[in-house]
Design a protein around this motif. Structure first.
Motif, PDB file in Angstrom:
ATOM      1  N   PRO A 172       0.769  -1.210  -0.005  1.00 36.78           N
ATOM      2  CA  PRO A 172       0.176  -0.205   0.033  1.00 36.78           C
ATOM      3  C   PRO A 172       0.793   1.262  -0.028  1.00 36.78           C
ATOM      4  O   PRO A 172       0.237   2.441   0.246  1.00 36.78           O
ATOM      5  CB  PRO A 172      -0.637  -0.069   1.415  1.00 36.78           C
ATOM      6  N   GLY A 173       2.040   1.254  -0.014  1.00 38.74           N
ATOM      7  CA  GLY A 173       2.979   2.691  -0.096  1.00 38.74           C
ATOM      8  C   GLY A 173       3.046   3.215   0.887  1.00 38.74           C
ATOM      9  O   GLY A 173       2.560   4.440   1.120  1.00 38.74           O
ATOM     10  N   ALA A 174       3.305   2.222   1.865  1.00 40.25           N
ATOM     11  CA  ALA A 174       3.283   2.867   3.473  1.00 40.25           C
ATOM     12  C   ALA A 174       4.375   4.254   3.591  1.00 40.25           C
ATOM     13  O   ALA A 174       4.373   4.669   4.661  1.00 40.25           O
ATOM     14  CB  ALA A 174       3.518   1.991   4.380  1.00 40.25           C
ATOM     15  N   ARG A 175       5.311   4.323   2.649  1.00 42.63           N
ATOM     16  CA  ARG A 175       6.046   5.354   2.957  1.00 42.63           C
ATOM     17  C   ARG A 175       5.662   6.792   2.173  1.00 42.63           C
ATOM     18  O   ARG A 175       6.502   7.654   2.431  1.00 42.63           O
ATOM     19  CB  ARG A 175       7.352   5.039   2.223  1.00 42.63           C
ATOM     20  N   ALA A 176       4.395   7.049   2.067  1.00 35.93           N
ATOM     21  CA  ALA A 176       4.181   8.360   1.556  1.00 35.93           C
ATOM     22  C   ALA A 176       4.240   9.445   2.660  1.00 35.93           C
ATOM     23  O   ALA A 176       4.442   8.804   3.912  1.00 35.93           O
ATOM     24  CB  ALA A 176       2.786   8.246   1.172  1.00 35.93           C
ATOM     25  N   ASP A 177       4.222  10.699   2.274  1.00 33.03           N
ATOM     26  CA  ASP A 177       4.526  11.703   3.507  1.00 33.03           C
ATOM     27  C   ASP A 177       3.337  11.364   4.445  1.00 33.03           C
ATOM     28  O   ASP A 177       2.272  11.215   4.103  1.00 33.03           O
ATOM     29  CB  ASP A 177       4.221  13.183   2.851  1.00 33.03           C
ATOM     30  N   GLY A 178       3.922  11.565   5.824  1.00 31.46           N
ATOM     31  CA  GLY A 178       2.780  11.486   6.947  1.00 31.46           C
ATOM     32  C   GLY A 178       2.017  10.310   7.227  1.00 31.46           C
ATOM     33  O   GLY A 178       1.195  10.036   7.797  1.00 31.46           O
ATOM     34  N   ALA A 179       2.780   9.124   6.499  1.00 30.63           N
ATOM     35  CA  ALA A 179       2.520   7.752   6.466  1.00 30.63           C
ATOM     36  C   ALA A 179       3.002   6.886   7.843  1.00 30.63           C
ATOM     37  O   ALA A 179       2.848   5.833   7.912  1.00 30.63           O
ATOM     38  CB  ALA A 179       2.458   6.968   5.421  1.00 30.63           C
ATOM     39  N   ARG A 180       3.932   7.563   8.558  1.00 30.92           N
ATOM     40  CA  ARG A 180       4.502   7.086   9.607  1.00 30.92           C
ATOM     41  C   ARG A 180       4.690   7.929  10.594  1.00 30.92           C
ATOM     42  O   ARG A 180       4.892   9.032  10.702  1.00 30.92           O
ATOM     43  CB  ARG A 180       5.736   6.406   9.245  1.00 30.92           C
ATOM     44  N   THR A 181       4.477   7.278  11.942  1.00 34.94           N
ATOM     45  CA  THR A 181       4.728   8.144  13.108  1.00 34.94           C
ATOM     46  C   THR A 181       5.536   7.179  14.211  1.00 34.94           C
ATOM     47  O   THR A 181       5.086   6.140  14.281  1.00 34.94           O
ATOM     48  CB  THR A 181       3.361   8.434  13.849  1.00 34.94           C
ATOM     49  N   GLU A 182       6.161   7.886  14.840  1.00 35.31           N
ATOM     50  CA  GLU A 182       6.773   6.987  16.071  1.00 35.31           C
ATOM     51  C   GLU A 182       6.902   7.938  17.379  1.00 35.31           C
ATOM     52  O   GLU A 182       7.278   9.105  17.309  1.00 35.31           O
ATOM     53  CB  GLU A 182       8.279   6.568  15.778  1.00 35.31           C
ATOM     54  N   THR A 183       6.480   7.160  18.327  1.00 31.62           N
ATOM     55  CA  THR A 183       6.170   8.102  19.637  1.00 31.62           C
ATOM     56  C   THR A 183       6.825   7.351  20.841  1.00 31.62           C
ATOM     57  O   THR A 183       6.577   6.115  21.035  1.00 31.62           O
ATOM     58  CB  THR A 183       4.580   8.200  19.849  1.00 31.62           C
ATOM     59  N   PRO A 184       7.723   8.084  21.551  1.00 27.94           N
ATOM     60  CA  PRO A 184       8.375   7.377  22.641  1.00 27.94           C
ATOM     61  C   PRO A 184       7.606   6.806  23.828  1.00 27.94           C
ATOM     62  O   PRO A 184       6.355   7.434  23.801  1.00 27.94           O
ATOM     63  CB  PRO A 184       9.254   8.587  23.288  1.00 27.94           C
ATOM     64  N   VAL A 185       7.798   5.905  24.435  1.00 29.80           N
ATOM     65  CA  VAL A 185       6.932   5.162  25.377  1.00 29.80           C
ATOM     66  C   VAL A 185       7.750   5.541  26.782  1.00 29.80           C
ATOM     67  O   VAL A 185       8.714   4.822  26.935  1.00 29.80           O
ATOM     68  CB  VAL A 185       6.420   3.857  24.986  1.00 29.80           C
ATOM     69  N   ALA A 186       7.077   5.996  27.861  1.00 29.48           N
ATOM     70  CA  ALA A 186       7.834   6.134  29.258  1.00 29.48           C
ATOM     71  C   ALA A 186       7.453   4.889  29.820  1.00 29.48           C
ATOM     72  O   ALA A 186       6.261   4.176  29.682  1.00 29.48           O
ATOM     73  CB  ALA A 186       7.005   7.344  29.830  1.00 29.48           C
ATOM     74  N   SER A 187       8.358   4.267  30.669  1.00 33.31           N
ATOM     75  CA  SER A 187       8.027   3.056  31.153  1.00 33.31           C
ATOM     76  C   SER A 187       8.740   3.021  32.680  1.00 33.31           C
ATOM     77  O   SER A 187       9.756   3.434  32.913  1.00 33.31           O
ATOM     78  CB  SER A 187       8.914   1.766  30.524  1.00 33.31           C
ATOM     79  N   THR A 188       8.257   2.305  33.455  1.00 32.49           N
ATOM     80  CA  THR A 188       8.722   1.975  35.138  1.00 32.49           C
ATOM     81  C   THR A 188       9.549   0.901  35.071  1.00 32.49           C
ATOM     82  O   THR A 188       9.532   0.452  36.307  1.00 32.49           O
ATOM     83  CB  THR A 188       7.582   2.350  35.981  1.00 32.49           C
ATOM     84  N   SER A 189       9.802   0.419  33.950  1.00 37.44           N
ATOM     85  CA  SER A 189      10.298  -1.027  34.104  1.00 37.44           C
ATOM     86  C   SER A 189      11.908  -1.022  34.670  1.00 37.44           C
ATOM     87  O   SER A 189      12.579  -0.097  34.454  1.00 37.44           O
ATOM     88  CB  SER A 189      10.557  -1.761  32.610  1.00 37.44           C
ATOM     89  N   PRO A 190      12.070  -2.120  35.368  1.00 34.81           N
ATOM     90  CA  PRO A 190      13.314  -1.832  36.176  1.00 34.81           C
ATOM     91  C   PRO A 190      14.526  -2.283  35.231  1.00 34.81           C
ATOM     92  O   PRO A 190      15.796  -2.096  35.755  1.00 34.81           O
ATOM     93  CB  PRO A 190      13.415  -3.033  37.266  1.00 34.81           C
ATOM     94  N   VAL A 191      14.297  -2.850  34.136  1.00 40.99           N
ATOM     95  CA  VAL A 191      15.292  -3.295  33.160  1.00 40.99           C
ATOM     96  C   VAL A 191      15.780  -1.927  32.320  1.00 40.99           C
ATOM     97  O   VAL A 191      15.037  -1.294  31.668  1.00 40.99           O
ATOM     98  CB  VAL A 191      14.759  -4.340  32.179  1.00 40.99           C
TER      99      VAL A 191
END
Length: 573
Positions: free
Chosen positions: A30-49
């Motif tokens: 489906p041509g997923a590399r078009a403009d605005g077709a990808r987002t990446e958002t950081p996730v905060a975590s309380t993991s001890p790792v």
């Protein structure tokens, strides 16, 4: 998974129903590399790792127009990306990328612990890898607003009482009549989604072949098998697009890489709403298209969106304060669905199930004990829901003989092998939860069944209750899968039909790459693992423990699943 297993009477089957296209794949990506077709958002975590960075990635990949009306969110694919904090920012520069398909009724959040543990273990060996936990497309229907609030009462009010959170009102749990577009979400679309995601994120096929390890948990092993055997350009003579040429190796977590459900049989009760496979492929597809057949897998209790949401809400309490007395059982609304679920999971015997007395709200339980009652192998009756979290503490314990008596006739694939226990004093002491790493301590009462058998021991407990709670309540993509496509199971059940058989274009792809198989010692394949697989056996683990186990075990050793995956990432063989 056995769609023909018989429960002990229909009422008992209902109580146990609680949870675990022709030709080649020719549709154009489906041509997923078009403009605005990808987002990446950081996730905060309380993991001890430590040393692991997490983000949620969404890639636009529209379904064909013929799929019909659907929410805009369902034209996106999502995954949780875990990577070494000290490693490269670009996935293409990672040393290796593990791409994991979830099991039945399972979302990306279920991989949280094993993903973190694996990335951290590899970094200790100087290897910077990534772990991508995939979310199936149907998870686009889930609304995490209430759980994201961080407050149990707010979440209950949002999902069950129509109250707003941040100006938003819950739209309700989607019924079959709103899910027409899911009638086509079978094995063909599922593996196509994985291929489109991989090609969008890693456009260089030679790089994918060198760096990507494909695998999954439970049903994810079967999906990986179909992916390995698939052809994605419609020309079987060209193999750069073949599934097996997108992977350097395969990994299977309490499953096998295959195109058959044989190794997962016996894990579901028979009163789910799956259609009769004997109807034939065409009849089943027509039923799904028309809505006569249910488009998502569900059952009378727990295995439906309304009650699976409770797992995330229970996780919220155990994450915030596992030792505080829980208010959740008494705060939940009373309806037939929730009441049936409570009885199925917290009845000492048949009489308690039929009468509802004593009820779970009659006991004093901590938040940790509530989560343990829902998911621990000494409490929950169904094997594919079980983890090894620890044990009840703080008061007298009794054998739980519903739905089957301890030491009696067992169906290990369905019920598991652990003896079941339950608090025995309603209106009595505050029942607490003894975490996995405190079982066997000097102050452990060492509770035993009426026949003298210890309910558990240190070697049988592997998952930290608070970290399981974190995976349930803290992830932006759910631990569970509220809307599992019926067609995905019916397709695989009808693997011999011409419409599904033709999807296996490159059967040799299943053995074209090295395979790592890690099996739970008490999991779905316990005692019947195919010897030719040379599997790694995780002793004491249940089916979900291969995903949730703590990084350090009670024997002082590093967790075996993530250690094995990190070693496989270094040198597949």
């Amino acid at each position: 998974m056995n769609m023909n297993c018989k429960a002990r009477g229909k009422w008992r089957g209902a109580a146990l129903a609680v949870l675990l296209t022709a030709g080649t794949l020719t549709a154009a990506a489906p041509g997923a590399r078009a403009d605005g077709a990808r987002t990446e958002t950081p996730v905060a975590s309380t993991s001890p790792v430590t040393g692991v960075t997490e983000s949620v990635v969404r890639v636009r990949a529209p379904l064909p127009q013929a799929a019909g009306p659907r929410p805009a969110a369902c034209d996106w694919l999502s995954y949780l990306r875990y990577r070494s904090t000290d490693g490269p920012a670009a996935s293409a520069d990672a040393d290796r990328i593990l791409v994991a398909q979830p099991g039945i009724l399972e979302g990306a959040g279920a991989f949280d612990s094993v993903a973190r543990n694996t990335v951290a273990r590899a970094a200790e060996q100087g290897l910077h890898i990534e772990f991508w936990a995939l979310d199936r497309r149907s998870n686009c229907l889930e609304d995490r607003t209430g759980i994201a609030s961080g407050d149990q009462h707010t979440a209950v009010d949002y999902y069950y009482r129509g109250k707003q959170v941040d100006g938003r009102t819950f739209a309700g749990f989607a019924g079959n009549e709103k899910l027409g577009w899911m009638a086509k979400l079978g094995i063909e679309q599922t593996v196509r989604d994985q291929y489109d995601l991989l090609t969008a994120e890693l456009p260089d096929q030679t790089q994918r072949k060198r760096k990507v390890l494909c695998g999954g948990h439970s049903l994810g092993g079967v999906i990986t098998g179909y992916f390995a055997a698939a052809d994605f350009d419609g020309d079987r003579a060209t193999t750069a697009d073949a599934g097996y040429n997108q992977c350097a190796g395969y990994f299977a977590l309490d499953t096998t890489v295959s195109t058959s459900l044989a190794d997962l049989r016996g894990s579901l009760p028979d009163d789910t709403n799956l259609p009769d496979i004997g109807l034939g492929y065409g009849v089943v597809q027509a039923g799904l298209d028309s809505g006569v057949l249910p488009r998502t897998l569900s059952a009378p209790v727990l295995l439906n969106p309304e009650t699976m949401t409770l797992l995330g809400i229970a996780g919220m309490g155990a994450l915030k304060d596992p030792d505080a007395e829980a208010s959740l059982p008494r705060y939940l609304p009373s309806n037939l669905n929730i009441e049936a679920t409570h009885r199925a999971l917290f009845s000492k015997d048949t009489a308690a199930f039929l009468t509802g007395k004593p009820a779970v709200k009659d006991f004093r339980l901590t938040n940790g004990a509530v989560l343990g009652a829902l998911l621990d192998d000494n409490s929950v009756p169904l094997a594919f829901l079980q983890t090894s979290l620890g044990f009840f503490d703080g008061g007298p314990i009794a054998d739980k003989s519903f739905p089957v008596a301890n030491g009696g006739e067992q169906q290990p694939g369905l019920y598991g092998t652990a003896y079941k226990a339950i608090p025995d004093r309603p209106q009595g002491p505050l029942y607490t939860w003894r975490n996995y790493d405190r079982v066997g301590d000097p102050d452990d009462p060492g509770h035993r069944s009426a026949d003298g058998t210890p309910f558990t021991g240190a070697g049988e407990e592997v998952t930290d209750v608070r970290q399981l709670a974190r995976s349930l309540a803290e992830q932006p993509l759910d631990f569970t899968e509220q809307y599992f496509p019926t067609k995905l199971i019916t397709d695989i059940e009808m693997a011999g039909s011409p419409q599904v058989k033709k999807l296996v274009v490159h059967p040799g792809g299943l053995t074209a790459n090295p395979v790592l198989t890690v099996l739970a010692g008490e999991g779905l394949l316990a005692g019947r693992a195919p010897a030719e697989l040379h599997p790694v056996i995780a002793d004491g683990y249940q089916h979900l423990d291969v995903l949730t186990a703590a990084p350090t075990q009670n024997n002082g050793r590093p967790e075996i699943v993530s250690t094995s995956l990190a070693g496989f990432a270094r040198s597949p063989r």
